[in-house]
Design an enzyme around this catalytic site. Structure first.
Site, short mmCIF file in Angstrom:
data_model
loop_
_atom_site.label_atom_id
_atom_site.label_comp_id
_atom_site.label_asym_id
_atom_site.label_seq_id
_atom_site.Cartn_x
_atom_site.Cartn_y
_atom_site.Cartn_z
N HIS A 113 16.86 11.43 29.10
CA HIS A 113 17.37 11.66 30.46
C HIS A 113 16.60 12.79 31.16
CE1 HIS A 113 20.61 9.07 31.53
NE2 HIS A 113 21.39 9.38 30.52
N GLU A 132 19.98 11.35 25.32
CA GLU A 132 20.16 12.51 26.18
C GLU A 132 18.84 13.23 26.44
OE1 GLU A 132 22.93 12.47 27.59
OE2 GLU A 132 23.85 11.09 26.18
N GLU A 137 21.24 5.26 33.74
CA GLU A 137 21.86 4.91 32.46
C GLU A 137 21.31 3.62 31.87
OE1 GLU A 137 23.29 6.95 30.80
OE2 GLU A 137 24.11 8.42 32.19
N ASN A 173 22.77 17.54 30.58
CA ASN A 173 22.52 18.70 31.43
C ASN A 173 21.12 19.27 31.17
OD1 ASN A 173 25.51 18.75 31.91
ND2 ASN A 173 25.47 19.38 29.77
N ALA A 223 27.91 12.37 24.93
CA ALA A 223 27.08 13.55 25.14
C ALA A 223 26.73 13.62 26.62
CB ALA A 223 25.81 13.49 24.29
#
Length: 874
Positions: A301, A298, A320, A265, A262
């Site tokens: 993030h 995700e 990460e 964004n 994944a």
């Protein structure tokens, strides 16, 4: 092939130009998409030309401050658009054309099942439009998308939807604006015929966030679990780290063709459909757990990667490693903390430790690269997460939170380095953490050797600790290694730890940060056993002088779930290693009674904690076993593991049958993904596996019955896996039924391919070769390639056939994939990188294939880097 360019951390320079504002116009067409970028730029360094990265696109025009530049004013050279003379501040407009349909590399803008999709990390944005494609260039983005309304009714990008409407000739548009500055790798665009499910989340700050998951229409009934996982992640991040979402909309899109799991964004996460789509009939417990983890990863993030991002790609573990740690902590809280920790360590030892020992070994902060795609590795991610965990172990959960708070306070909206993170942790807690730098700079897995000396008169137990880093050698810098330890008496009862006259409680974290240390434990009765590295408090290989009886004591009594598992796993490894040695001498294995007794004890208690016992009673895999030897003996390792499986199956057949029957009665209910059912299904599947290993027809028939009458994919697939390695008609019956039952579901058929590629059936290579010609196999879908070719490469017995035919086959396949998708081809090369670890004959055969690949003139830079390092580094 042009000589690849090596990028080095020591050469880093800040960008000569900044881009403050980006306006993008996309006029979408499958073969001729036109992109107009308007960039508000300013110079940051004098007397340098403007150089923008570009790849696989056609520049049609360039304008500076509204004036079209003739072709003599700009040029394209070595993947750069160069303009020699620009003012201090200026607006640059570039029109270019791209072909998404031919973009099989799946970087930049491409088509997936007829829908437009982007992937820009690490360096994909340069395939969309010429740009300063680096993470330390942060800008605000306004994006207008125009497309055929009937073919692409949904138009998505980052941020908030500002405006949408119809255009002439059946076209329509959408205008998106992202108010948060971001690097171009976080840009996203999706356009297609998609449907969505919608939910809402109210943040701690009372912001109402609209949540949507977009999928192809036929998948709309498989999104609910992912949606609830997202909401759980949002709540957890607020409660654990005080981090709330910062926009009014959060969109997720699931696509079938994706190189990664994944992508985070900003506000528009794009997922491999594998990590979104689930319902009990098609997804296993492992799939559900993966979805929970990746959705959270995700989302997390948004702060650790988006709001604070990387200065350069050498800092990748900054986002990460930290975010993997965060998703591990979240998943542990959602399921079973000890089970999650054990799973993570198994994964680390199975994949990252071999990487650390091979030619591709690198620090969690690499010092150089040719293709950044090759450094999305287990080392950067999983070992990076273990290093982040060390901060929490040293500082405590409260101290770690203080460090995180200061990190965001200092660096929100910035592109920063691993040193900035470490400094925030140190300053927030008033401690010196400079020694942690050694974890970022040095490759390889540290070894910690512990030797004991006991003085009965003084009741002192001295632990002699020695650390080494074999990959670096004598010149290594000592690492700060926290060793969480306890002490048990000879009956398995916990003892208090006394050091220097001070009682430290029942558990203590000792910081081992020199080459050699002595730790003296006082008031220790004779026969006491140290429990070392509880909770796997550091990513090291531990070498102790504990004997089998002491490991068995720890396996039975230690209060730490991880260490009890590790103790039994250690006994299994020792038994298997002795068996490998015996087989190589031409002798039959003799199984240690201490280990067999320990297994018997665990089987008696298995129903009390099914999830833990499912892990504890699973034998170490062949890769992990191979890592215990300097030279990997393929056949002997395979035979030893099969023999021990058979021994445990036959010796404990009655116990396995009882566990299977009891759990079958308890699981006679509708499927639910929760910790209790998860554990019971795991243990029942393991019991069925061992029963099939007896070779008795009644158990093979029971496995087929189990397969045919399963009401969920976990049970059905577990039974199918048990049958895949047997020579029995039931194998073909089940495999054929599985295919025809699920032939219209790509994600499930991926499982079908993978199961056969990973089978220990003696004719696996022939089966895989035939499957490459199967109508449902395609080289353009990364999931399908990974499920067949990727899994085959990790199948030690099949890939490493003595005649080298497995090597020739996979090398041929890699060259086919390399022409289409270099990222995936480079990852398929992984099993070849360990070629020096095998016997002389296999070394020669593998090396010959690597040399053959290297001679291909059109070989991608991705594959070139892996092959070249494999041949030249050890």
């Amino acid at each position: 092939m042009r000589a690849p360019v090596e990028h080095r951390l020591e050469d880093y320079q800040s960008p000569a130009f900044a881009i403050d504002d980006v306006h993008l116009l996309f006029q979408l067409d499958p073969v001729a998409t036109r992109v107009t970028s308007t960039l508000a730029m300013r110079r940051q360094r004098a007397e340098e030309p403007l150089q923008l990265n570009l790849e696989n696109l056609v520049v049609e025009s360039v304008a500076l401050d509204g004036i079209e530049l003739g072709e003599s004013a700009w040029r394209i050279e070595d993947g750069r658009l160069i303009i020699e003379d620009v003012p201090e501040r200026f607006t640059l407009r570039i029109r270019n054309r791209i072909n998404p349909k031919e973009n099989t590399a799946l970087e930049g803008l491409y088509l997936s099942s007829g829908n437009f999709c982007t992937q820009c990390e690490a360096e994909g944005f340069r395939r969309i439009t010429p740009f300063l494609d680096r993470p330390d260039v942060l800008a605000t983005y306004t994006v207008r998308i125009e497309a055929d309304k009937s073919a692409y009714p949904v138009l998505l990008s980052n941020g908030n939807l500002i405006e949408q409407g119809d255009l002439p000739d059946g076209q329509h548009y959408a205008l998106w604006h992202d108010p948060w500055k971001k690097p171009c790798y976080l840009f996203a665009l999706v356009a297609g015929d998609l449907q969505f499910i919608e939910d809402h989340y109210t943040t701690a700050g009372e912001r109402d966030v609209t949540l949507r998951i977009y999928v192809e229409p036929h998948n709309i009934d498989r999104c609910e679990f992912a949606m609830q996982a997202l909401k759980r992640a949002m709540r957890w991040d607020e409660e654990r780290f005080g981090l709330s979402y910062d926009l009014d909309v959060f969109n997720i899109v699931a696509v079938d063709d994706f190189n990664m799991g994944a992508m985070e964004n900003k506000s528009l996460n794009i997922f491999n459909s594998k990590y979104i789509l689930a319902r009990p009939e098609t997804a296993t417990d492992t799939d559900y757990e993966g979805i929970e983890s990746v959705v959270a990863h995700e989302y997390f993030h948004n702060w650790t990667g988006n709001r604070v991002t990387c200065r350069d790609w050498f800092q990748l573990t900054l986002k990460e490693g930290l975010t993997v740690f965060r998703d591990q902590e979240f998943t542990a809280d959602m399921l079973l903390p000890s089970i999650k920790r054990i799973q993570d360590v198994i994964h680390l030892r199975r994949y990252q430790f071999p990487e650390d020992a091979g030619p591709m070994a690198h620090p969690i902060q690499p010092k150089s690269y040719i293709k950044m795609d090759n450094f999305y590795t287990m080392t950067v991610y999983e070992k990076g997460a273990e290093v982040v965990r060390i901060y929490q172990t040293l500082l405590g959960r409260e101290g770690f939170r203080k460090g995180m708070d200061l990190y965001f306070q200092r660096h929100d909206g910035q592109a920063v380095t691993v040193d900035d993170f470490r400094q925030a942790m140190a300053d927030a807690n008033g401690v010196d953490l400079s020694s942690m730098r050694a974890w970022y700079d040095q490759p390889g897995t540290p070894h910690v050797k512990v030797r004991r000396h006991y003085d009965a008169d003084s009741q002192r137990l001295t632990l002699d600790l020695t650390q080494s880093l074999p990959k670096v050698g004598e010149g290594f810098t000592p690492l700060p290694i926290p060793i969480r330890l306890g002490l048990l008496d000879a009956s398995g009862n916990p003892l208090p730890l006394v050091v220097g006259g001070e009682e430290l409680g029942m558990e203590y974290v000792h910081l081992f940060d020199t080459r050699h240390q002595q730790l003296v434990l006082e008031q220790v009765p004779e026969g006491a056993v140290p429990a070392l590295l509880r909770d796997f408090s550091a990513p090291v290989i531990l070498e102790t002088d504990l004997d089998d009886a002491e490991w068995a004591l720890l396996a039975a009594h230690d209060p730490d779930d991880f260490l009890r598992w590790d103790a039994l796993n250690t006994l299994a490894l020792k038994a298997l290693m002795e068996a490998v040695t015996a087989i190589e001498r031409g002798e039959a294995p003799a199984w240690p009674q201490t280990y067999l007794d320990a297994v018997g004890v665990r089987l008696q208690a298995a129903l009390e904690d099914p999830a833990w016992h499912a892990l504890a009673l699973t034998l170490p895999d062949e890769v992990t076993l191979g890592e215990q030897f300097e030279t990997i003996a393929v056949e002997a390792i395979h035979q030893a593991r099969k023999a021990l499986q058979s021994e445990l199956a036959q010796r404990f057949e009655v116990q396995w049958a009882s566990i299977y029957d009891t759990l079958s009665a308890e699981l006679d209910q509708p499927y639910t993904f929760n910790a209790e059912q998860y554990g019971k299904r795991s243990l029942r599947t393991l019991a069925l596996h061992y029963l099939v290993q007896t070779g008795k027809a009644k158990w093979i028939e029971q496995a087929l019955y189990h397969y045919q009458h399963a009401n969920n994919m976990t049970d059905r697939f577990g039974a199918l896996r048990a049958l895949t390695g047997v020579e029995h008609a039931a194998r073909k019956t089940a495999l054929d039924d599985f295919y025809y039952r699920f032939r219209n579901d790509p994600l499930v058929i991926d499982k079908w391919f993978a199961l056969q590629a990973g089978s220990d059936h003696p004719h696996t290579l022939e089966h895989v070769r035939m499957l490459t010609r199967h109508p449902d196999f395609t080289y353009t879908n990364p999931n399908r390639v990974r499920s067949l070719l990727g899994v085959f490469g990790q199948n030690r017995a099949a890939f490493h056939r003595a005649d080298g035919s497995g090597y020739v086959f996979l090398a041929d396949e890699i060259l086919k994939v390399d022409k289409l998708n270099p990222q995936i081809a480079a990852r398929l090369l992984s099993p070849f990188t360990q070629w020096r670890r095998f016997d002389t004959a296999r070394q020669a055969l593998m090396k010959a294939q690597l040399e053959r690949i290297l001679q291909v003139p059109s070989l991608s830079s991705n594959s070139y880097e892996i092959v070249e390092k494999s041949l030249t580094l050890s």
